[in-house]
Design an enzyme around this catalytic site. Structure first.
Site, PDB file in Angstrom:
ATOM      1  N   ARG A 117      -5.399  -5.874 -18.393  1.00 25.63           N
ATOM      2  CA  ARG A 117      -6.099  -7.051 -17.859  1.00 25.63           C
ATOM      3  C   ARG A 117      -5.170  -8.023 -17.140  1.00 25.63           C
ATOM      4  O   ARG A 117      -5.493  -9.189 -16.962  1.00 25.63           O
ATOM      5  CB  ARG A 117      -6.879  -7.783 -18.962  1.00 25.63           C
ATOM      6  CG  ARG A 117      -7.977  -6.935 -19.598  1.00 25.63           C
ATOM      7  CD  ARG A 117      -8.913  -7.791 -20.422  1.00 25.63           C
ATOM      8  NE  ARG A 117      -9.987  -6.974 -20.993  1.00 25.63           N
ATOM      9  CZ  ARG A 117     -10.022  -6.569 -22.255  1.00 25.63           C
ATOM     10  NH1 ARG A 117      -9.043  -6.904 -23.084  1.00 25.63           N
ATOM     11  NH2 ARG A 117     -11.027  -5.851 -22.704  1.00 25.63           N
ATOM     12  N   LYS A 139      -4.484 -10.867  -1.889  1.00 22.10           N
ATOM     13  CA  LYS A 139      -5.546  -9.868  -1.691  1.00 22.10           C
ATOM     14  C   LYS A 139      -5.000  -8.490  -2.035  1.00 22.10           C
ATOM     15  O   LYS A 139      -3.943  -8.091  -1.550  1.00 22.10           O
ATOM     16  CB  LYS A 139      -6.018  -9.867  -0.235  1.00 22.10           C
ATOM     17  CG  LYS A 139      -7.047 -10.922   0.098  1.00 22.10           C
ATOM     18  CD  LYS A 139      -7.568 -10.684   1.503  1.00 22.10           C
ATOM     19  CE  LYS A 139      -8.673 -11.632   1.865  1.00 22.10           C
ATOM     20  NZ  LYS A 139      -9.206 -11.378   3.223  1.00 22.10           N
ATOM     21  N   GLU A 181      -0.616  -9.715  13.822  1.00 27.09           N
ATOM     22  CA  GLU A 181      -1.021 -10.771  12.892  1.00 27.09           C
ATOM     23  C   GLU A 181      -0.377 -12.106  13.251  1.00 27.09           C
ATOM     24  O   GLU A 181      -0.969 -13.169  13.037  1.00 27.09           O
ATOM     25  CB  GLU A 181      -0.665 -10.373  11.460  1.00 27.09           C
ATOM     26  CG  GLU A 181      -1.456  -9.191  10.920  1.00 27.09           C
ATOM     27  CD  GLU A 181      -2.942  -9.504  10.689  1.00 27.09           C
ATOM     28  OE1 GLU A 181      -3.320 -10.693  10.734  1.00 27.09           O
ATOM     29  OE2 GLU A 181      -3.714  -8.555  10.475  1.00 27.09           O
ATOM     30  N   LYS A 220       0.138 -19.118   6.886  1.00 23.52           N
ATOM     31  CA  LYS A 220      -0.838 -18.393   6.070  1.00 23.52           C
ATOM     32  C   LYS A 220      -0.904 -18.976   4.664  1.00 23.52           C
ATOM     33  O   LYS A 220      -1.989 -19.111   4.087  1.00 23.52           O
ATOM     34  CB  LYS A 220      -0.508 -16.903   6.003  1.00 23.52           C
ATOM     35  CG  LYS A 220      -1.503 -16.197   5.074  1.00 23.52           C
ATOM     36  CD  LYS A 220      -1.682 -14.753   5.284  1.00 23.52           C
ATOM     37  CE  LYS A 220      -2.819 -14.229   4.418  1.00 23.52           C
ATOM     38  NZ  LYS A 220      -2.828 -12.762   4.347  1.00 23.52           N
ATOM     39  N   GLU A 230     -11.431 -17.000  -0.265  1.00 19.83           N
ATOM     40  CA  GLU A 230     -12.103 -16.708   1.012  1.00 19.83           C
ATOM     41  C   GLU A 230     -13.557 -17.168   1.019  1.00 19.83           C
ATOM     42  O   GLU A 230     -14.442 -16.469   1.508  1.00 19.83           O
ATOM     43  CB  GLU A 230     -12.018 -15.208   1.334  1.00 19.83           C
ATOM     44  CG  GLU A 230     -12.144 -14.905   2.817  1.00 19.83           C
ATOM     45  CD  GLU A 230     -11.893 -13.453   3.152  1.00 19.83           C
ATOM     46  OE1 GLU A 230     -11.411 -13.198   4.261  1.00 19.83           O
ATOM     47  OE2 GLU A 230     -12.158 -12.576   2.311  1.00 19.83           O
ATOM     48  N   ARG A 234     -10.373 -19.669   4.640  1.00 18.58           N
ATOM     49  CA  ARG A 234      -9.633 -18.418   4.724  1.00 18.58           C
ATOM     50  C   ARG A 234     -10.348 -17.370   5.574  1.00 18.58           C
ATOM     51  O   ARG A 234      -9.716 -16.422   6.065  1.00 18.58           O
ATOM     52  CB  ARG A 234      -9.353 -17.879   3.318  1.00 18.58           C
ATOM     53  CG  ARG A 234      -8.370 -16.705   3.322  1.00 18.58           C
ATOM     54  CD  ARG A 234      -7.899 -16.332   1.942  1.00 18.58           C
ATOM     55  NE  ARG A 234      -6.963 -15.227   1.989  1.00 18.58           N
ATOM     56  CZ  ARG A 234      -6.322 -14.728   0.937  1.00 18.58           C
ATOM     57  NH1 ARG A 234      -6.515 -15.254  -0.264  1.00 18.58           N
ATOM     58  NH2 ARG A 234      -5.481 -13.722   1.074  1.00 18.58           N
ATOM     59  N   ASN A 238      -9.773 -13.807   9.452  1.00 14.14           N
ATOM     60  CA  ASN A 238     -10.408 -12.572   9.912  1.00 14.14           C
ATOM     61  C   ASN A 238     -10.552 -12.525  11.434  1.00 14.14           C
ATOM     62  O   ASN A 238     -11.193 -11.612  11.964  1.00 14.14           O
ATOM     63  CB  ASN A 238     -11.797 -12.427   9.273  1.00 14.14           C
ATOM     64  CG  ASN A 238     -11.731 -12.170   7.783  1.00 14.14           C
ATOM     65  OD1 ASN A 238     -10.916 -11.376   7.319  1.00 14.14           O
ATOM     66  ND2 ASN A 238     -12.573 -12.848   7.017  1.00 14.14           N
ATOM     67  N   HIS A 241     -10.745  -9.351  13.551  1.00 15.31           N
ATOM     68  CA  HIS A 241     -10.674  -8.225  12.629  1.00 15.31           C
ATOM     69  C   HIS A 241     -11.939  -7.359  12.552  1.00 15.31           C
ATOM     70  O   HIS A 241     -11.861  -6.205  12.143  1.00 15.31           O
ATOM     71  CB  HIS A 241     -10.318  -8.709  11.223  1.00 15.31           C
ATOM     72  CG  HIS A 241      -8.844  -8.890  11.014  1.00 15.31           C
ATOM     73  ND1 HIS A 241      -8.088  -9.711  11.807  1.00 15.31           N
ATOM     74  CD2 HIS A 241      -7.990  -8.337  10.109  1.00 15.31           C
ATOM     75  CE1 HIS A 241      -6.827  -9.668  11.399  1.00 15.31           C
ATOM     76  NE2 HIS A 241      -6.741  -8.848  10.381  1.00 15.31           N
ATOM     77  N   HIS A 245     -11.084  -3.552  12.832  1.00 14.64           N
ATOM     78  CA  HIS A 245     -11.341  -2.550  11.791  1.00 14.64           C
ATOM     79  C   HIS A 245     -12.158  -1.377  12.332  1.00 14.64           C
ATOM     80  O   HIS A 245     -11.929  -0.225  11.957  1.00 14.64           O
ATOM     81  CB  HIS A 245     -12.064  -3.188  10.608  1.00 14.64           C
ATOM     82  CG  HIS A 245     -11.162  -4.025   9.753  1.00 14.64           C
ATOM     83  ND1 HIS A 245     -11.625  -5.026   8.924  1.00 14.64           N
ATOM     84  CD2 HIS A 245      -9.818  -4.012   9.593  1.00 14.64           C
ATOM     85  CE1 HIS A 245     -10.600  -5.587   8.294  1.00 14.64           C
ATOM     86  NE2 HIS A 245      -9.504  -4.988   8.685  1.00 14.64           N
ATOM     87  N   HIS A 256      -2.707  -1.118  12.425  1.00 12.64           N
ATOM     88  CA  HIS A 256      -3.603  -2.237  12.156  1.00 12.64           C
ATOM     89  C   HIS A 256      -3.321  -3.398  13.113  1.00 12.64           C
ATOM     90  O   HIS A 256      -4.242  -3.980  13.695  1.00 12.64           O
ATOM     91  CB  HIS A 256      -3.433  -2.698  10.704  1.00 12.64           C
ATOM     92  CG  HIS A 256      -4.215  -3.933  10.382  1.00 12.64           C
ATOM     93  ND1 HIS A 256      -5.584  -3.922  10.275  1.00 12.64           N
ATOM     94  CD2 HIS A 256      -3.818  -5.222  10.164  1.00 12.64           C
ATOM     95  CE1 HIS A 256      -6.014  -5.152   9.994  1.00 12.64           C
ATOM     96  NE2 HIS A 256      -4.963  -5.954   9.926  1.00 12.64           N
TER      97      HIS A 256
END
Length: 354
Positions: A117, A139, A181, A220, A230, A234, A238, A241, A245, A256
């Site tokens: 956990r 993330k 990025e 960032k 998010e 945040r 994206n 993106h 994607h 990417h």
């Protein structure tokens, strides 16, 4: 060396980010000294290039090596790592050290969140993309059922060690990947955008100054500190993106970051059609993207990749595509389009670009 502290507004925990030479060799051993058991998680590329140096710096620490590549960002790799953690008899007082690019950080961060956990984890990003983007913000995820990052969690590392020494072995494609990025961050920050424009010749030559890496990390981190999960601000990260994607899924030979640059170009053009925009700014942004890309590459027919945009997690309704589009310096808009309209306009934009 620059030190950035990422402290979420709604949480008491914090993540410390060390940017600069010596972050790996000096700061990481100091942090790890307090953990009785450690496991290093890396990939085959990093092990080949940096394995000997890692052992020199960190000593006789067990290492689990995954095959390199996004195609291995799967549940099989995740559970193999969890099995290795159990076999090493890690406990809640132990830690996982992820040394690699975004794939290693994503899988390792998720494993650390799941094991007992949650145990402590540290990131040593070895690619430009990982340093300026994926290692910052917590993330974590694996790809599942052919969908990027479908299974994951938010899990902030205790600390990140972004050392430019690792960038010396990156091929040009990986440098360009990280620049994608960085340009995206510039689209969201007026100050950073002006800096990128002033240093565009260096970026086009794939020469990335260390201070610019630190500036991107700080930007960032400032966004994540305000909205770690998010739910609002945040989402701006994206930008470009949704289309990126889709292109990445359709054309697996593109990195990417390259797809983010292409996505930013496409979504800037969509913004012109649907929002009141600063045309001069969008022209500068698109030109910068093209310079860093080295020109617009050949793309698959739009009818092949646009349906993949329907799989994006940012979409809020069935049959609708949501893009995070630049409209002015430091300003973006969320634009929701019926799929048929998105597909038609993307095809028109591609025909003009290519």
């Amino acid at each position: 060396m620059r030190t950035i502290v990422l402290k979420e507004e709604a949480q008491s925990s914090k993540s410390t980010i060390f940017c600069g030479e010596g972050a790996f060799e000096k700061e990481l051993p100091r942090f790890l000294a307090g953990y009785p058991q450690k496991l290093i998680f890396t990939d085959s590329n990093v092990e080949r290039l940096w394995g000997a140096r890692i052992r020199e710096v960190l000593g006789d620490v067990p290492v689990f090596v995954m095959p390199a590549g996004e195609e291995h960002k799967t549940e099989e790799t995740l559970f193999s790592l969890l099995k290795a953690m159990a076999e090493q008899q890690l406990h809640r007082t132990s830690c996982l050290v992820m040394i690699g690019g975004g794939v290693v950080g994503d899988i390792g961060g998720l494993a650390a969140a799941l094991y007992m956990r949650g145990i402590a984890c540290f990131q040593v990003p070895t690619t430009l993309l990982a340093q300026v983007d994926s290692s910052v913000g917590g993330k974590t995820a694996i790809d599942f059922l052919g969908i990027k990052n479908l299974v994951g969690a938010f899990n902030q590392p205790e600390a990140v060690f972004a050392d430019p020494c690792f960038l010396s072995t990156l091929p040009p494609r990986e440098v360009r990947c990280g620049l994608g990025e960085m340009v995206k961050h510039g689209a969201l920050s007026e100050e950073l955008f002006e800096t990128l424009l002033a240093r565009r010749n260096e970026l086009a030559a794939l020469d990335v100054p260390a201070d610019l890496i630190a500036d991107n990390i700080a930007f960032k981190a400032s966004v994540v500190a305000q909205d770690a999960k998010e739910s609002g601000l945040r989402k701006s990260l994206n930008l470009g993106h949704t289309t990126a994607h889709a292109l990445e899924l359709a054309q697996k030979t593109r990195s990417h970051g390259e797809c983010v640059l292409l996505g930013t170009i496409f979504e800037a053009e969509l913004a012109r059609r649907h929002e009141k925009c600063d045309d001069g700014y969008l022209h500068e942004l698109v030109s910068l993207c093209k310079e860093v890309l080295g020109g617009i590459p050949a793309l698959p027919p739009a009818k092949e990749w646009t349906p993949l945009a329907l799989l994006d997690k940012k979409n809020t309704e069935r049959g609708t595509v949501v893009v995070t589009a630049p409209v002015a310096r430091g300003t973006y808009r969320l634009i929701a389009l019926p799929f048929a309209e998105y597909a038609r306009e993307a095809e028109e934009i591609q025909a003009r670009l290519c």
